[in-house]
Design an enzyme around this catalytic site. Structure first.
Site, PDB file in Angstrom:
ATOM      1  N   LYS A  22       0.826  -1.215   0.000  1.00 31.61           N
ATOM      2  CA  LYS A  22       0.000   0.000   0.000  1.00 31.61           C
ATOM      3  C   LYS A  22       0.859   1.262   0.000  1.00 31.61           C
ATOM      4  O   LYS A  22       0.653   2.176  -0.794  1.00 31.61           O
ATOM      5  CB  LYS A  22      -0.910  -0.008   1.223  1.00 31.61           C
ATOM      6  N   ASN A  23       1.833   1.328   0.903  1.00 28.42           N
ATOM      7  CA  ASN A  23       2.616   2.560   1.059  1.00 28.42           C
ATOM      8  C   ASN A  23       3.472   2.852  -0.170  1.00 28.42           C
ATOM      9  O   ASN A  23       3.698   4.013  -0.511  1.00 28.42           O
ATOM     10  CB  ASN A  23       3.481   2.482   2.317  1.00 28.42           C
ATOM     11  N   ARG A  97      -4.978  10.631   2.893  1.00 28.82           N
ATOM     12  CA  ARG A  97      -3.706  11.230   3.292  1.00 28.82           C
ATOM     13  C   ARG A  97      -2.649  11.120   2.194  1.00 28.82           C
ATOM     14  O   ARG A  97      -1.828  12.020   2.000  1.00 28.82           O
ATOM     15  CB  ARG A  97      -3.193  10.567   4.582  1.00 28.82           C
ATOM     16  N   ASP A 121      -5.659   8.054   8.943  1.00 30.08           N
ATOM     17  CA  ASP A 121      -5.860   7.498  10.274  1.00 30.08           C
ATOM     18  C   ASP A 121      -5.800   8.564  11.353  1.00 30.08           C
ATOM     19  O   ASP A 121      -4.996   9.499  11.277  1.00 30.08           O
ATOM     20  CB  ASP A 121      -4.782   6.440  10.590  1.00 30.08           C
ATOM     21  N   MET A 341       6.294   7.009  17.643  1.00 29.38           N
ATOM     22  CA  MET A 341       6.004   7.961  16.565  1.00 29.38           C
ATOM     23  C   MET A 341       4.598   8.554  16.602  1.00 29.38           C
ATOM     24  O   MET A 341       4.381   9.676  16.147  1.00 29.38           O
ATOM     25  CB  MET A 341       6.256   7.283  15.212  1.00 29.38           C
TER      26      MET A 341
END
Length: 435
Positions: A22-23, A97, A121, A341
């Site tokens: 996905k990324n 995003r 998210d 993070m």
């Protein structure tokens, strides 16, 4: 709002083929905007976030042709820049995003790019400073309209320069790379993210005619070119899905083979799961996870409690800490999970506690898990998925639990996992989708 009904306690057996990452997909799909020539991308995952981006590219004027179940052709030879000012774009861009990564390519090729404040998210602060500071270093002007929540960047001529990124942001690095490949002169990006997805983007851009050196390191050197051409690119298997399947096998005492994982690109993922006592065998480029009655946490050599924390690549990815936390609930031994993070990503543990897990949420970033060694199974409950990774973690917990569980807001899971219910049901799971 969609719902999963899960009958827990089923043991799975068989093979799973991971989807395309996905990324990586969100990055390389944006890169097609850099050239008027045709770009073919293979292994594109059929998930909500990626499909939204493809839809957005089509609205911009990109010609999209589906060549197969996972293969697409893109040609951005007639882009409608004025679409960026439309209300439709403001609505669609705000829902995804990954849409922020159209800015770099548009800035490089057309001298301007606009985007509404992107969604995604709700896992804590996810600032965009790195993107825009990088664009400004290259000579762009940045304007943010606080009232309309709209970002704009403009530049007549981007100029190569040296920059030290304030954080090793993956999407920030990707955006700056795509802006710099057609800037005048040379650009050096230090403290660049170096995840396999960034490496894949750089390799694709080099095939298109870019000149990027230092791929795989945190210092990238880019010599700008005037034009980029077409290419063919294949997306890596999704390391987050692979890690999710490892955790699923352990929690449900299942025997699963994960096919074609591109093992060298998994980094520390296998070793971190092994530290929980999970057996993983590498067979060619496949991972075999045998059924295990129990698995025992390996403490540090001085006997202190095992701590698993996220870190920029080659550290452990934050996207799998939710999975680690769930898997630890049934391990023998204790684990401290440290999510550095994102400060809201551990808040889903209240659902696991309701299921019977023994977890102490120390603060927004740390949770101590006291493993129950399967002596007390989790129990099925009704819950709601807060984000992609927590959602699939709750699905794994429900599949291992005693009784029936209900998970609402499964659209979050669908954003990152392709037909997850159908694929797991084919191996023996009992997941019912209710729309």
């Amino acid at each position: 709002m969609g719902t999963f009904e899960i009958e827990g306690g089923k043991r799975l057996k068989g093979e799973l083929i991971p989807q395309g990452a996905k990324n990586e997909a969100l990055q390389v799909l944006c890169a097609v905007l850099l050239t008027p020539e045709k770009v073919i991308i293979r292994k594109v995952p059929n998930i909500v976030d990626v499909n939204k981006l493809i839809d957005l590219l089509q609205d911009l004027g990109v010609k999209v042709e589906k060549l197969g179940p996972e293969d697409y052709s893109f040609q951005a030879d007639d882009i409608d820049i004025e679409y960026l000012n439309s209300q439709t774009f403001k609505k669609k861009g705000a829902s995804l995003r990954g849409s922020v990564m159209i800015l770099g390519p548009l800035l490089a090729r057309f001298g301007k790019g606009y985007i509404p404040k992107p969604g995604g998210d709700k896992i804590g602060r996810r600032r965009l400073d790195t993107h825009f500071l990088g664009f400004e270093k290259l000579g762009a002007e940045f304007v943010y309209n606080e009232k309309s929540k709209f970002y704009k960047v403009n530049a007549k001529n981007l100029q190569g320069t040296y920059m030290l990124l304030d954080e090793a942001s993956v999407t920030g690095t990707a955006n700056i790379i795509m802006a710099a490949v057609m800037a005048n002169g040379e650009t050096e990006i230090y403290n660049a993210a170096c995840e396999p997805y960034i490496q894949q983007l750089c390799k694709m851009l080099n095939k298109m005619g870019a000149k990027i050196q230092g791929v795989g390191s945190n210092l990238l050197k880019i010599t700008g070119v005037k034009n980029l051409g077409g290419c063919e690119h294949k997306i890596l298997p999704d390391m987050i899905e692979i890690g999710s399947f490892i955790g699923l096998a352990a929690m449900t005492q299942s025997e699963i083979t994960i096919k074609d994982v591109s093992y060298p690109d998994l980094g520390r993922i296998p070793s971190v799961f092994r530290s929980l006592g999970i057996k993983i065998e590498l067979r060619g480029d496949d991972l075999f996870i045998p059924a295990q009655k129990s698995y025992e946490v390996q403490p540090f050599i001085d006997g202190s409690i095992l701590t698993i924390a996220d870190a920029p690549w080659p550290g452990f990815t934050p996207d799998l800490l939710s999975i680690i936390l769930v898997v630890a609930t049934q391990a023998k031994g204790s684990v401290l999970v440290h999510q550095k993070m994102f400060e809201s990503r551990l808040f889903f543990v209240d659902k696991l506690i309701d299921m019977g897990a023994q977890i102490i949420l120390c603060d927004p970033h740390r949770a101590t898990v006291i493993g129950m060694d399967r002596k007390t199974p989790l129990r099925g409950i009704q819950m709601t998925s807060p984000d992609i990774r927590a959602g699939v973690s709750l699905l794994i917990a429900a599949m291992s639990a005693k009784g029936k569980s209900t998970i609402h807001n499964i659209e979050q899971i669908d954003r990152g996992y392709q037909n997850i219910d159908e694929r797991l049901n084919a191996l023996g799971a009992s997941i019912k989708r209710i729309n």
